[in-house]
Write a protein that holds these residues in place. Structure first.
Motif, mmCIF file in Angstrom:
data_model
loop_
_atom_site.group_PDB
_atom_site.id
_atom_site.type_symbol
_atom_site.label_atom_id
_atom_site.label_comp_id
_atom_site.label_asym_id
_atom_site.label_seq_id
_atom_site.Cartn_x
_atom_site.Cartn_y
_atom_site.Cartn_z
ATOM 1 N N ILE A 203 33.814 -35.431 -5.982
ATOM 2 C CA ILE A 203 34.092 -34.364 -6.940
ATOM 3 C C ILE A 203 33.975 -34.878 -8.369
ATOM 4 C CG2 ILE A 203 35.910 -32.848 -7.811
ATOM 5 C CD1 ILE A 203 34.567 -31.855 -5.287
ATOM 6 N N SER A 204 34.374 -36.125 -8.613
ATOM 7 C CA SER A 204 34.340 -36.659 -9.977
ATOM 8 C C SER A 204 32.927 -36.707 -10.530
ATOM 9 C CB SER A 204 34.952 -38.063 -9.995
ATOM 10 O OG SER A 204 34.219 -38.940 -9.143
ATOM 11 N N VAL A 205 31.919 -36.774 -9.647
ATOM 12 C CA VAL A 205 30.534 -36.779 -10.099
ATOM 13 C C VAL A 205 30.101 -35.367 -10.483
ATOM 14 C CG1 VAL A 205 28.145 -37.251 -9.427
ATOM 15 C CG2 VAL A 205 29.978 -38.773 -8.678
ATOM 16 N N PHE A 206 30.493 -34.404 -9.666
ATOM 17 C CA PHE A 206 30.095 -33.022 -9.918
ATOM 18 C C PHE A 206 30.853 -32.411 -11.090
ATOM 19 C CE2 PHE A 206 29.020 -33.550 -5.416
ATOM 20 C CZ PHE A 206 27.745 -33.035 -5.385
ATOM 21 N N CYS A 207 32.131 -32.716 -11.156
ATOM 22 C CA CYS A 207 33.008 -32.042 -12.118
ATOM 23 C C CYS A 207 33.680 -33.085 -13.002
ATOM 24 C CB CYS A 207 34.065 -31.215 -11.397
ATOM 25 S SG CYS A 207 33.386 -30.049 -10.187
ATOM 26 N N LYS A 208 32.955 -33.572 -13.989
ATOM 27 C CA LYS A 208 33.511 -34.549 -14.909
ATOM 28 C C LYS A 208 34.382 -33.853 -15.946
ATOM 29 C CE LYS A 208 29.859 -38.016 -14.572
ATOM 30 N NZ LYS A 208 28.883 -38.839 -15.326
ATOM 31 N N ASN A 224 31.534 -32.100 8.192
ATOM 32 C CA ASN A 224 31.161 -33.499 8.045
ATOM 33 C C ASN A 224 32.323 -34.365 8.505
ATOM 34 O OD1 ASN A 224 28.394 -34.080 6.675
ATOM 35 N ND2 ASN A 224 29.162 -32.291 5.551
ATOM 36 N N LYS A 225 32.387 -35.601 8.005
ATOM 37 C CA LYS A 225 33.446 -36.521 8.413
ATOM 38 C C LYS A 225 34.190 -37.080 7.208
ATOM 39 C CE LYS A 225 31.010 -37.879 12.649
ATOM 40 N NZ LYS A 225 30.434 -38.996 13.447
ATOM 41 N N PHE A 226 34.253 -36.310 6.130
ATOM 42 C CA PHE A 226 35.012 -36.737 4.964
ATOM 43 C C PHE A 226 36.477 -36.861 5.345
ATOM 44 C CE2 PHE A 226 31.368 -34.401 3.058
ATOM 45 C CZ PHE A 226 30.791 -35.471 2.385
ATOM 46 N N SER A 227 37.101 -37.975 4.959
ATOM 47 C CA SER A 227 38.438 -38.241 5.486
ATOM 48 C C SER A 227 39.434 -38.706 4.446
ATOM 49 C CB SER A 227 38.345 -39.313 6.590
ATOM 50 O OG SER A 227 37.775 -40.507 6.074
ATOM 51 N N GLU A 228 39.086 -38.712 3.196
ATOM 52 C CA GLU A 228 40.016 -39.147 2.172
ATOM 53 C C GLU A 228 41.014 -38.030 1.852
ATOM 54 O OE1 GLU A 228 40.038 -42.227 0.955
ATOM 55 O OE2 GLU A 228 38.383 -42.730 2.303
ATOM 56 N N PRO A 229 42.094 -38.353 1.132
ATOM 57 C CA PRO A 229 42.971 -37.276 0.649
ATOM 58 C C PRO A 229 42.170 -36.281 -0.173
ATOM 59 C CG PRO A 229 44.015 -39.405 0.343
ATOM 60 C CD PRO A 229 42.605 -39.684 0.791
ATOM 61 N N ILE A 230 42.635 -35.050 -0.153
ATOM 62 C CA ILE A 230 41.856 -34.002 -0.798
ATOM 63 C C ILE A 230 41.695 -34.292 -2.288
ATOM 64 C CG2 ILE A 230 43.778 -32.465 -1.328
ATOM 65 C CD1 ILE A 230 41.894 -30.162 -0.371
ATOM 66 N N PHE A 231 40.575 -33.954 -2.796
ATOM 67 C CA PHE A 231 40.050 -34.223 -4.129
ATOM 68 C C PHE A 231 40.880 -33.570 -5.229
ATOM 69 C CE2 PHE A 231 38.210 -31.212 -1.298
ATOM 70 C CZ PHE A 231 38.646 -30.039 -1.865
ATOM 71 N N THR A 232 40.741 -34.101 -6.408
ATOM 72 C CA THR A 232 41.227 -33.455 -7.624
ATOM 73 C C THR A 232 40.088 -33.450 -8.630
ATOM 74 O OG1 THR A 232 42.054 -35.564 -8.452
ATOM 75 C CG2 THR A 232 43.622 -34.153 -7.269
ATOM 76 N N GLY A 233 40.227 -32.658 -9.655
ATOM 77 C CA GLY A 233 39.196 -32.579 -10.683
ATOM 78 C C GLY A 233 38.261 -31.416 -10.525
ATOM 79 N N LEU A 234 38.441 -30.630 -9.466
ATOM 80 C CA LEU A 234 37.540 -29.517 -9.213
ATOM 81 C C LEU A 234 37.653 -28.447 -10.295
ATOM 82 C CD1 LEU A 234 35.500 -28.738 -6.962
ATOM 83 C CD2 LEU A 234 37.308 -27.364 -5.951
ATOM 84 N N LEU A 254 47.078 -28.786 -1.319
ATOM 85 C CA LEU A 254 46.035 -28.178 -2.131
ATOM 86 C C LEU A 254 46.240 -28.591 -3.585
ATOM 87 C CD1 LEU A 254 45.948 -24.522 -0.743
ATOM 88 C CD2 LEU A 254 44.107 -26.191 -0.591
ATOM 89 N N PRO A 255 45.237 -29.180 -4.225
ATOM 90 C CA PRO A 255 45.400 -29.583 -5.635
ATOM 91 C C PRO A 255 45.524 -28.361 -6.541
ATOM 92 C CG PRO A 255 43.140 -29.939 -4.905
ATOM 93 C CD PRO A 255 43.919 -29.544 -3.692
ATOM 94 N N ASP A 256 46.441 -28.450 -7.491
ATOM 95 C CA ASP A 256 46.717 -27.307 -8.363
ATOM 96 C C ASP A 256 45.524 -26.900 -9.194
ATOM 97 O OD1 ASP A 256 49.294 -27.100 -7.441
ATOM 98 O OD2 ASP A 256 50.148 -28.343 -9.031
ATOM 99 N N ASP A 257 44.625 -27.864 -9.528
ATOM 100 C CA ASP A 257 43.534 -27.492 -10.434
ATOM 101 C C ASP A 257 42.508 -26.576 -9.772
ATOM 102 O OD1 ASP A 257 42.440 -29.398 -8.791
ATOM 103 O OD2 ASP A 257 41.386 -30.467 -10.386
ATOM 104 N N ILE A 258 42.561 -26.440 -8.432
ATOM 105 C CA ILE A 258 41.702 -25.443 -7.777
ATOM 106 C C ILE A 258 42.018 -24.051 -8.315
ATOM 107 C CG2 ILE A 258 41.358 -24.222 -5.589
ATOM 108 C CD1 ILE A 258 41.212 -26.779 -4.151
ATOM 109 N N PHE A 259 43.277 -23.834 -8.648
ATOM 110 C CA PHE A 259 43.704 -22.511 -9.080
ATOM 111 C C PHE A 259 43.244 -22.174 -10.502
ATOM 112 C CE2 PHE A 259 47.463 -23.781 -6.222
ATOM 113 C CZ PHE A 259 46.738 -23.460 -5.082
ATOM 114 N N ASP A 260 42.557 -23.132 -11.153
ATOM 115 C CA ASP A 260 42.005 -22.875 -12.485
ATOM 116 C C ASP A 260 40.588 -22.308 -12.429
ATOM 117 O OD1 ASP A 260 44.309 -23.894 -13.658
ATOM 118 O OD2 ASP A 260 43.530 -25.945 -13.684
ATOM 119 N N LEU A 261 40.025 -22.200 -11.229
ATOM 120 C CA LEU A 261 38.634 -21.741 -11.083
ATOM 121 C C LEU A 261 38.603 -20.216 -11.114
ATOM 122 C CD1 LEU A 261 37.531 -24.223 -8.275
ATOM 123 C CD2 LEU A 261 37.055 -24.391 -10.717
ATOM 124 N N ALA A 262 38.583 -19.680 -12.304
ATOM 125 C CA ALA A 262 38.725 -18.231 -12.477
ATOM 126 C C ALA A 262 37.584 -17.442 -11.847
ATOM 127 C CB ALA A 262 38.829 -17.898 -13.968
#
Length: 749
Positions: A203-208, A224-234, A254-262
């Motif tokens: 996510i850090s690459v897509f959403c700097k 897929n097989k993504f297994s890390e803790p859920i991302f932030t920065g979206l 669920l990261p709070d910044d998801i809720f900023d995606l108006a």
């Protein structure tokens, strides 16, 4: 935009004078051709591009019109630019086979590359991204490509659409192929779903931070097989409209910044390990149309102001740990078409919620919760409903006549509740002319099974394909009106108190392929007419029957206490379950006609005589249970030719002689043969046939019969105790949150 070669049109201002109309039309046609088609006299396509295309050497069933003798700009799937360089290679769904040759990297002017929906395999060329730095659209989806994505050192990439979905790619997603496009603000769609990518989602690459100029609208990392803790920065991808990352192994809240995606319209994160509460901030996503968070570990109540999401069309929160009642504000979601909250711990009086505002609701699944009260009357005003499930709750009362107003209703499951008046329910439900699946199992306890012929005389239930009435303790006999349900494919009458013989008219039902009459008090024999059931004997009848789509999934509870989900009838195993009745006589030799059957269970009855050798003709058979009967003679050696047989039992009969060896018989354990002292020999029995008594027959019959009768008494006692303390057991077509109990195994629930 497709760029065509330039063409010159020589004309004069005076040419329009005195020209006949027909000539003007003819001239206009030629002007159109000259303007919109490449000039045949222009130079041929670039030699480098032609050689690169010819080197691709794709294998196809119908040849491409690619010939070294012609201009490659006119080849199928090829478009050239102003300088005669190939800019489009566009061959989706063309049946291409083989690998992608490194020669493709010589097409350095390519802006659009689409080889999707083919059968390409192998690795991507190492220099694909660095060489094709002009690419704007890359679509290689729905192929068989594998390996890691190549690392790119190109800094000038301006990719807009990348779709690599539905392949076999693995490893991580290299940031080098993304950073230039993200930095340039060109990347709009990135889809790598349905692969085997692992690690973390970048996510850090897509959403700097500070990259609000990003044009990203679609990100799809699902399956897929993504297994890390859920991302932030979206949240910094401010223009994002679709975000999907379901069917991975993501964890955490669920990261709070998801809720900023108006602008977000779709948020899909099902089948992960997400935990914590659904934050109240989610109600800020007022453009959301789809919210999928099912099959996680989310807890707590649904946010009380969920009704702020007035554009919401699909809300899927099933299989979590949610609690509380339905939020009152939910009835503000007037665009809602699908509401699925199945398998949670929600409660409250269901009749207190006002469904009448949800006029677009088509699917409602509230099964496996703790809802109480009566069936909500307001639901009957939702005229668009096609599927409703209230199974496994604490609902009481009766089914109202108003249910007949739901003209589109095709799927209804109210099993395992505390409903009463089965006769009235059937009378009211017959007005739902489009019903295909009706599940009323483990309700209407200890009532007579309605036998009113008028239920079908008025055209009722004529579209029924699945009829489940198991575990109700229904009394009486199998009603004759069932014989008029010509589309019936699946019938469950198990775990009741039905008496009398098995009706021979079952053989007249052209679509019936799954019949469970187990755990009743049925008498008589195995009607030889059943051996002619079209759904188990005729390929033509099977092809004509509708075994496709089911509006909501049904489930089968196996002996391993797991639920197998079925979304279409064709996936259900063709079967006859007659176990635990009072049936006797010989097993008819005509049984060999059931060539399409997969499961045959005749256990815990009083069948006698020998095992028919004709069973060898049941070449699709996967499970055969003849245990706890009075069968005698030898086990036919021909049964070992049933190559799909994975479950087999003749335990506790009067069989004798050598146990067949070879084939599937080498996989069965001693438990398949125990209780037959007359059996001997390998592969499973330690008794040597040389040690057996020379006098054949019933030398061990007293012991075996005693053991059998004792077990029948024990079964009856256990059966009675289970029902006496209020546990519903048996065949029910629905979800089971509580582990399955009782004798009735491998049943639809």
């Amino acid at each position: 935009m497709i760029k065509m070669k330039p063409n010159k049109v020589i004309s004069s201002k005076d040419e329009k004078k005195d020209i006949p109309t027909t000539q003007l039309i003819f001239l206009g046609q030629w002007v159109f051709v000259l303007l919109f088609l490449p000039c045949c006299t222009s130079a041929a396509c670039d030699q480098v591009d032609r050689n690169a295309l010819l080197s691709l050497a794709f294998k196809v069933s119908l040849p491409l019109n690619w010939s070294a003798a012609s201009d490659c700009c006119y080849w199928e799937g090829i478009v050239c630019g102003l300088d005669d360089r190939v800019v489009h290679l566009w061959l989706p769904g063309r049946g291409l086979r083989g690998s992608i040759s490194p020669a493709i990297t010589n097409l350095t002017f390519l802006t659009h590359l689409n080889l999707s929906n083919n059968r390409l395999l192998g690795l991507l060329p190492d220099r694909l991204f660095s060489s094709l730095f002009r690419l704007q659209v890359l679509d290689l989806s729905f192929n068989r490509l594998n390996g890691h994505l190549p690392i790119s050192s190109n800094e000038a990439s301006k990719l807009q659409i990348v779709d690599l979905s539905s392949n076999y790619f693995n490893g991580t997603i290299p940031s080098s192929i993304l950073i230039p496009s993200v930095a340039a603000g060109s990347l709009a769609t990135f889809n790598v779903s349905n692969n085997s990518f692992a690690g973390s989602i970048p996510i850090s690459v897509f959403c700097k931070n500070g990259s609000n100029h990003s044009n990203l609208t679609i990100l799809d990392f699902s399956f897929n097989k993504f297994s890390e803790p859920i991302f932030t920065g979206l949240g910094t991808c401010s223009k994002l409209q679709v975000f999907r990352a379901g069917f991975n192994n993501l964890s955490g809240p669920l990261p709070d910044d998801i809720f900023d995606l108006a602008d977000l319209q779709q948020l899909s994160l099902p089948v992960n390990r997400l935990s914590g509460h659904i934050g109240d901030g989610i109600v800020r996503l007022t453009n959301l149309k789809l919210l999928e968070l099912y099959s996680n570990q989310l807890a707590g109540p649904i946010p009380s102001q969920i009704g702020n999401l007035c554009r919401l069309e699909e809300l899927a929160l099933h299989i979590n740990i949610l609690t509380g009642a339905l939020p009152e504000s939910l009835n503000n979601c007037t665009n809602l078409s699908t509401l699925n909250l199945r398998v949670n711990y929600m409660d409250g009086e269901l009749s207190a919620f006002n469904f009448s505002t949800l006029q677009r609701l088509t699917t409602l699944d509230l099964g496996n919760n703790n809802f109480a009260g009566e069936l909500p009357q307001s639901l009957y005003s939702c005229k668009s409903l096609t599927a409703v499930r209230f199974a496994n709750n604490r609902l009481i009362g009766q089914i109202s006549p108003e249910i007949g107003g739901l003209e589109s209703l095709a799927f209804l499951s109210i099993s395992n509740n505390f409903l009463s008046n089965a006769a009235g329910a059937f009378k009211n439900l017959r007005s739902c002319k489009n019903l295909t699946t009706l599940v009323l199992s483990k309700s209407f306890m200890n009532e007579p099974l309605p036998d009113d012929e008028s239920l079908v005389d008025s055209g009722g239930f004529q579209n029924i394909q699945v009829f489940a009435l198991g575990g109700c303790n229904f009394t009486g006999q199998v009603p004759p009106w069932f014989g008029k349900l010509k589309k019936l494919g699946v019938l469950d009458l198990s775990v009741n108190l039905l008496t009398g013989p098995i009706p021979s008219w079952f053989a007249t039902l052209p679509s019936l392929f799954y019949m469970d009459l187990s755990n009743n008090n049925l008498t008589g024999g195995f009607p030889k007419e059943l051996c002619g059931m079209p759904g188990l004997t005729s390929k033509e009848a099977i092809d004509l029957a509708d075994r496709s789509y089911i509006e909501l999934p049904v489930f089968v509870n196996t002996q391993a206490a797991t639920n197998q989900q079925y979304n279409q009838l064709s996936s259900l195993p063709p079967a006859i379950y007659l176990g635990n009745n009072c049936l006797g006589g010989n097993i008819p030799t005509e049984i060999g006609q059931l060539q399409f059957i997969l499961v045959l269970d005749l256990s815990r009855n009083s069948f006698s005589g020998s095992i028919p050798d004709q069973i060898r003709f049941l070449t699709n058979l996967e499970k055969l249970d003849l245990s706890y009967n009075h069968l005698s003679g030898e086990i036919p050696a021909s049964i070992k030719s049933l190559h799909f047989l994975s479950s087999f039992s003749v335990a506790y009969n009067d069989l004798q002689g050598l146990v067949p060896s070879g084939g599937q018989f080498n996989t069965f354990t001693n438990s398949s043969f125990e209780g037959n002292p007359g059996l001997c020999g390998p592969p499973m029995l330690s008794r040597s046939c040389l040690e057996m008594p020379r006098s054949p027959g019933a030398v061990f019959r007293t012991t075996n019969t005693h053991t059998y009768e004792t077990k029948k008494i024990l079964i009856a006692l256990v059966f009675g105790i289970f029902f006496g303390i209020g546990f519903g057991i048996g065949f029910t077509i629905d979800d089971a949150k509580i582990p399955f109990h009782g004798w009735c195994m491998n049943k639809l629930i």
